[in-house]
Motif scaffolding. Sequence first.
Motif, PDB file in Angstrom:
ATOM      1  N   PRO A  75       0.847  -1.205   0.000  1.00  0.00           N
ATOM      2  CA  PRO A  75       0.000   0.000   0.000  1.00  0.00           C
ATOM      3  C   PRO A  75       0.875   1.244   0.000  1.00  0.00           C
ATOM      4  O   PRO A  75       1.914   1.295   0.662  1.00  0.00           O
ATOM      5  CB  PRO A  75      -0.806  -0.132   1.297  1.00  0.00           C
ATOM      6  N   ARG A  76       0.470   2.251  -0.748  1.00  0.00           N
ATOM      7  CA  ARG A  76       1.265   3.467  -0.900  1.00  0.00           C
ATOM      8  C   ARG A  76       1.580   4.112   0.434  1.00  0.00           C
ATOM      9  O   ARG A  76       2.678   4.627   0.664  1.00  0.00           O
ATOM     10  CB  ARG A  76       0.489   4.451  -1.781  1.00  0.00           C
ATOM     11  N   GLU A  77       0.618   4.087   1.376  1.00  0.00           N
ATOM     12  CA  GLU A  77       0.825   4.734   2.667  1.00  0.00           C
ATOM     13  C   GLU A  77       1.978   4.103   3.438  1.00  0.00           C
ATOM     14  O   GLU A  77       2.719   4.784   4.140  1.00  0.00           O
ATOM     15  CB  GLU A  77      -0.443   4.673   3.523  1.00  0.00           C
ATOM     16  N   LEU A  78       2.111   2.780   3.309  1.00  0.00           N
ATOM     17  CA  LEU A  78       3.161   2.078   4.043  1.00  0.00           C
ATOM     18  C   LEU A  78       4.532   2.393   3.473  1.00  0.00           C
ATOM     19  O   LEU A  78       5.492   2.626   4.207  1.00  0.00           O
ATOM     20  CB  LEU A  78       2.897   0.572   4.003  1.00  0.00           C
ATOM     21  N   VAL A  79       4.638   2.425   2.158  1.00  0.00           N
ATOM     22  CA  VAL A  79       5.916   2.732   1.507  1.00  0.00           C
ATOM     23  C   VAL A  79       6.298   4.187   1.750  1.00  0.00           C
ATOM     24  O   VAL A  79       7.457   4.512   2.048  1.00  0.00           O
ATOM     25  CB  VAL A  79       5.835   2.433  -0.001  1.00  0.00           C
ATOM     26  N   ASP A  80       5.325   5.086   1.630  1.00  0.00           N
ATOM     27  CA  ASP A  80       5.602   6.513   1.788  1.00  0.00           C
ATOM     28  C   ASP A  80       6.057   6.861   3.204  1.00  0.00           C
ATOM     29  O   ASP A  80       6.697   7.902   3.410  1.00  0.00           O
ATOM     30  CB  ASP A  80       4.359   7.333   1.444  1.00  0.00           C
ATOM     31  N   TYR A  81       5.737   6.011   4.169  1.00  0.00           N
ATOM     32  CA  TYR A  81       6.120   6.291   5.552  1.00  0.00           C
ATOM     33  C   TYR A  81       7.634   6.415   5.690  1.00  0.00           C
ATOM     34  O   TYR A  81       8.127   7.139   6.562  1.00  0.00           O
ATOM     35  CB  TYR A  81       5.591   5.187   6.461  1.00  0.00           C
ATOM     36  N   PHE A  82       8.378   5.720   4.843  1.00  0.00           N
ATOM     37  CA  PHE A  82       9.837   5.750   4.911  1.00  0.00           C
ATOM     38  C   PHE A  82      10.452   6.644   3.834  1.00  0.00           C
ATOM     39  O   PHE A  82      11.662   6.659   3.672  1.00  0.00           O
ATOM     40  CB  PHE A  82      10.407   4.339   4.797  1.00  0.00           C
ATOM     41  N   SER A  83       9.609   7.351   3.095  1.00  0.00           N
ATOM     42  CA  SER A  83      10.126   8.243   2.061  1.00  0.00           C
ATOM     43  C   SER A  83      10.675   9.523   2.684  1.00  0.00           C
ATOM     44  O   SER A  83      10.252   9.909   3.783  1.00  0.00           O
ATOM     45  CB  SER A  83       9.017   8.591   1.062  1.00  0.00           C
ATOM     46  N   PRO A  84      11.608  10.187   2.012  1.00  0.00           N
ATOM     47  CA  PRO A  84      12.115  11.472   2.519  1.00  0.00           C
ATOM     48  C   PRO A  84      10.969  12.457   2.729  1.00  0.00           C
ATOM     49  O   PRO A  84       9.964  12.420   2.019  1.00  0.00           O
ATOM     50  CB  PRO A  84      13.061  11.931   1.416  1.00  0.00           C
ATOM     51  N   ILE A  85      11.117  13.340   3.701  1.00  0.00           N
ATOM     52  CA  ILE A  85      10.105  14.350   3.978  1.00  0.00           C
ATOM     53  C   ILE A  85      10.724  15.735   3.857  1.00  0.00           C
ATOM     54  O   ILE A  85      11.931  15.912   4.012  1.00  0.00           O
ATOM     55  CB  ILE A  85       9.492  14.186   5.389  1.00  0.00           C
ATOM     56  N   ALA A 199      14.477   6.257  13.041  1.00  0.00           N
ATOM     57  CA  ALA A 199      13.526   7.019  13.838  1.00  0.00           C
ATOM     58  C   ALA A 199      12.092   6.672  13.459  1.00  0.00           C
ATOM     59  O   ALA A 199      11.211   6.554  14.321  1.00  0.00           O
ATOM     60  CB  ALA A 199      13.776   8.519  13.675  1.00  0.00           C
ATOM     61  N   ARG A 200      11.847   6.491  12.169  1.00  0.00           N
ATOM     62  CA  ARG A 200      10.512   6.103  11.718  1.00  0.00           C
ATOM     63  C   ARG A 200      10.158   4.702  12.232  1.00  0.00           C
ATOM     64  O   ARG A 200       9.008   4.425  12.590  1.00  0.00           O
ATOM     65  CB  ARG A 200      10.454   6.143  10.197  1.00  0.00           C
ATOM     66  N   GLN A 201      11.138   3.809  12.263  1.00  0.00           N
ATOM     67  CA  GLN A 201      10.906   2.471  12.797  1.00  0.00           C
ATOM     68  C   GLN A 201      10.514   2.537  14.266  1.00  0.00           C
ATOM     69  O   GLN A 201       9.575   1.861  14.706  1.00  0.00           O
ATOM     70  CB  GLN A 201      12.162   1.618  12.631  1.00  0.00           C
ATOM     71  N   VAL A 202      11.227   3.359  15.033  1.00  0.00           N
ATOM     72  CA  VAL A 202      10.945   3.486  16.461  1.00  0.00           C
ATOM     73  C   VAL A 202       9.562   4.076  16.682  1.00  0.00           C
ATOM     74  O   VAL A 202       8.806   3.634  17.558  1.00  0.00           O
ATOM     75  CB  VAL A 202      12.027   4.352  17.142  1.00  0.00           C
ATOM     76  N   ARG A 203       9.208   5.081  15.881  1.00  0.00           N
ATOM     77  CA  ARG A 203       7.876   5.675  16.001  1.00  0.00           C
ATOM     78  C   ARG A 203       6.795   4.628  15.753  1.00  0.00           C
ATOM     79  O   ARG A 203       5.791   4.556  16.467  1.00  0.00           O
ATOM     80  CB  ARG A 203       7.719   6.835  15.026  1.00  0.00           C
ATOM     81  N   PHE A 204       7.002   3.800  14.730  1.00  0.00           N
ATOM     82  CA  PHE A 204       6.008   2.774  14.424  1.00  0.00           C
ATOM     83  C   PHE A 204       5.957   1.718  15.520  1.00  0.00           C
ATOM     84  O   PHE A 204       4.880   1.218  15.867  1.00  0.00           O
ATOM     85  CB  PHE A 204       6.313   2.114  13.082  1.00  0.00           C
TER      86      PHE A 204
END
Length: 225
Positions: A75-85, A199-204
């Motif tokens: 799902p796009r939302e899952l992949v985008d979670y690790f995309s640059p911001i 950091a994104r992994q820890v947040r999740f």
Amino acid sequence: MTARWSQPELEGARREGDGLADELAARVLAREREFLDSGRLGYNYLLWAADTLLGAPGLSLVSRSTIATELARYPRELVDYFSPIEVPTWVEPDKLERAATLWEENALAIIGTLYAASLPSCYLLKKGITVLYQTAKLVDHRYVSQRIYETGLFVEAVMSRGGLQVFTDIPKDLSQYVDQGPAPSPPKRYVWGKGFVFARQVRFLHASMRFMLTHPELAAPLGAR
């Protein structure tokens, strides 16, 4: 003198989660129809893929690479979670470099302070440690060691040089750079890197714990439902 936060303000903050990560964790762990092929196993695979892309980001541009093919199934939302911001204007790459130098020169002292003071102090906060206590991860000694080890990996990933890397996009309208044109608007800047992904992994992870504690019926193993 900075005013202290009131108890009502602190209590309200304790009840606030992480909107982005909480929503994603709920969707993944509740196994909505679009996530039936992913779930926890799929999420773990995505983490591995993200780590691989950190070392070889060009793989995402190869349309027939295994990683690109697999990511297309998610799902796009899952992949985008690790995309640059996009980063705010106050983020200064020079200061990130200085922080990395500070870490390189004082890593041992920083880790010693973290393990001997910061973590023990945080684990004694009665109102702030409720979720960690409920997971029972501090009861078994092996989990204590694991948590300390993982915390060290997180700090190292964020603080190491390039862990948080800011890069600048090209301007949207190149005509602005013509001499007679209007003053160009600054191009957008983004952040990524090993520290960002970690950091994104820890947040999740934290969001997952909150979800499983508040929805135990959905967090149970599939065979136990």
